[in-house]
Design a protein around this motif. Sequence first.
Motif, mmCIF file in Angstrom:
data_model
loop_
_atom_site.group_PDB
_atom_site.id
_atom_site.type_symbol
_atom_site.label_atom_id
_atom_site.label_comp_id
_atom_site.label_asym_id
_atom_site.label_seq_id
_atom_site.Cartn_x
_atom_site.Cartn_y
_atom_site.Cartn_z
ATOM 1 N N ARG A 1 0.859 -1.179 0.000
ATOM 2 C CA ARG A 1 0.000 0.000 0.000
ATOM 3 C C ARG A 1 0.901 1.236 0.000
ATOM 4 N NH1 ARG A 1 -5.509 -0.891 3.386
ATOM 5 N NH2 ARG A 1 -5.797 -3.104 2.972
ATOM 6 N N VAL A 2 0.770 2.054 -1.028
ATOM 7 C CA VAL A 2 1.656 3.204 -1.202
ATOM 8 C C VAL A 2 0.813 4.474 -1.246
ATOM 9 C CG1 VAL A 2 3.441 4.255 -2.629
ATOM 10 C CG2 VAL A 2 3.276 1.754 -2.483
ATOM 11 N N THR A 3 1.078 5.381 -0.316
ATOM 12 C CA THR A 3 0.326 6.634 -0.198
ATOM 13 C C THR A 3 1.302 7.800 -0.123
ATOM 14 O OG1 THR A 3 -1.425 5.495 1.037
ATOM 15 C CG2 THR A 3 -1.375 7.901 1.154
ATOM 16 N N TYR A 4 1.017 8.838 -0.898
ATOM 17 C CA TYR A 4 1.861 10.031 -0.888
ATOM 18 C C TYR A 4 1.058 11.254 -0.469
ATOM 19 C CZ TYR A 4 5.537 7.521 -3.353
ATOM 20 O OH TYR A 4 6.522 6.629 -3.696
ATOM 21 N N ALA B 1 -0.761 3.046 -6.281
ATOM 22 C CA ALA B 1 -0.365 4.146 -5.398
ATOM 23 C C ALA B 1 -1.369 5.292 -5.532
ATOM 24 C CB ALA B 1 1.037 4.633 -5.749
ATOM 25 N N LYS B 2 -1.464 6.093 -4.467
ATOM 26 C CA LYS B 2 -2.351 7.249 -4.503
ATOM 27 C C LYS B 2 -1.630 8.442 -3.895
ATOM 28 C CE LYS B 2 -4.663 5.957 -0.164
ATOM 29 N NZ LYS B 2 -5.970 5.654 0.469
ATOM 30 N N ILE B 3 -2.095 9.645 -4.256
ATOM 31 C CA ILE B 3 -1.441 10.861 -3.777
ATOM 32 C C ILE B 3 -2.486 11.904 -3.417
ATOM 33 C CG2 ILE B 3 -1.174 11.804 -6.118
ATOM 34 C CD1 ILE B 3 1.543 12.986 -5.101
ATOM 35 N N THR B 4 -2.191 12.651 -2.360
ATOM 36 C CA THR B 4 -3.002 13.789 -1.940
ATOM 37 C C THR B 4 -2.115 15.025 -1.945
ATOM 38 O OG1 THR B 4 -4.426 12.433 -0.523
ATOM 39 C CG2 THR B 4 -4.361 14.792 -0.063
ATOM 40 N N PHE B 5 -2.551 16.075 -2.632
ATOM 41 C CA PHE B 5 -1.820 17.335 -2.643
ATOM 42 C C PHE B 5 -2.412 18.264 -1.584
ATOM 43 C CE2 PHE B 5 -0.896 15.732 -6.902
ATOM 44 C CZ PHE B 5 0.472 15.922 -6.960
ATOM 45 N N ILE B 6 -1.538 18.884 -0.802
ATOM 46 C CA ILE B 6 -1.955 19.765 0.286
ATOM 47 C C ILE B 6 -1.794 21.205 -0.172
ATOM 48 C CG2 ILE B 6 -1.685 20.327 2.715
ATOM 49 C CD1 ILE B 6 -2.401 17.388 2.190
ATOM 50 N N ASP B 7 -2.900 21.913 -0.345
ATOM 51 C CA ASP B 7 -2.863 23.288 -0.836
ATOM 52 C C ASP B 7 -2.134 24.202 0.152
ATOM 53 O OD1 ASP B 7 -4.283 22.676 -3.132
ATOM 54 O OD2 ASP B 7 -6.236 23.166 -2.245
ATOM 55 N N GLY B 8 -1.373 25.140 -0.416
ATOM 56 C CA GLY B 8 -0.738 26.169 0.385
ATOM 57 C C GLY B 8 0.537 25.742 1.083
#
Length: 279
Positions: A219-222, A246-253
Motif C-alpha cells: 500500500r503506497v500513499t503520498y 499508489a495514490k497521492i493527496t496534494f496539500i494546498d498552500g
Amino acid sequence: MDHPSDPLLFDLVAMDRADRVVVGIPGVMTSIGVLQPMQGLERADRAIAYFRLPGFDGHPSDESIVIDRAAQRIADLVGTHDMERIDLIGHSTGAVIALEAAKAVRRQHPDVTVTVTGIATALPAPQPLLAGVRGAVGTVGAALRTGSLNRRTVWLEYYRRLAFGTDVEASTETAAAADALVAANDDRIALPEDGLYRRHTRDLQRWTNPDPEALAGARVTYYHGAADPVFPPRPTRRFVDRLPDAKITFIDGHGHLLLQTYPQIWNRITAALNHVSSD
C-alpha cells in the motif's frame, strides 16, 4: 538502543516483542527529530525505528547515503525480528529509501504486509538535477531579496519558500507563518555544507525507480505540497501514476516541508495505519 554505527535507531526489547514495525526516514540534511510524532504509533505489538542520515543524530558524517544499501538494511528488520508487517514513512529522499525498502521486502518476504507513506517525495532522474537547478535559482533570488551574501541569511530566506512555495508573500498570513517557522527552528536548520550535502544527494541523482512492479501488493500513499518548489506537482503526479496502486493527496498552500508546516499529516498517517491494522 542498536549499535551506534548502525543507521537504524530502535529499542531492541520493543523490537523483539513486536510483530510489526514502523520505520521513519528523514530527508537530506535533516534530523530524525522531525519524525518524533511517530512515537505516538508505538504499541506493545508495534515497534518504532528511525533511520539516521550521515552527520545527524550521532551517525558518522563521513558516510554517504546509498539508497539500495539503506533500503536493504531496513528490509533486514523483517527477517531478523520475524515481523509480520512493516510500515515505512519517509520524507523527500527518505521517501525514496522507503520505496526501495518496500520493494526489497516484497521480493524477500512476500507474505509480510507492507505500507509506504511518502511525504514530499523526491523523484527519479533527471528530476533531482532539475531540483538542484531550481534550488540554485531560488538561492540567488533569496540573496537578491535579502540584499545579503551571508550564507545563513540567504538560506533562511530560501527556507521560507521551501516551506510554503514561491508565493509565500502572496498573503500576510502565509508570510507570517513562514517567519514563525524560521524563528521556531532557527537553531535546528542546518546549512547545506557542500561535502555532506553532496554525500546526501549524490546517489539520488542516479536513482531511476527500478522495478516498480516489485511494489505490487504494497500500500503506497503520498502526501505532497501543492506549492512544492523542489519537486513540483505535475512530475510528481506522473511518477505516482506509474506505481502499482499508489495514490497521492496534494496539500494546498504548502511546499516541500510538510512535516513542519502541516502537522495534521500525522493524524492522517495514524488513521491510515490503524485502518490497515484492522483490515
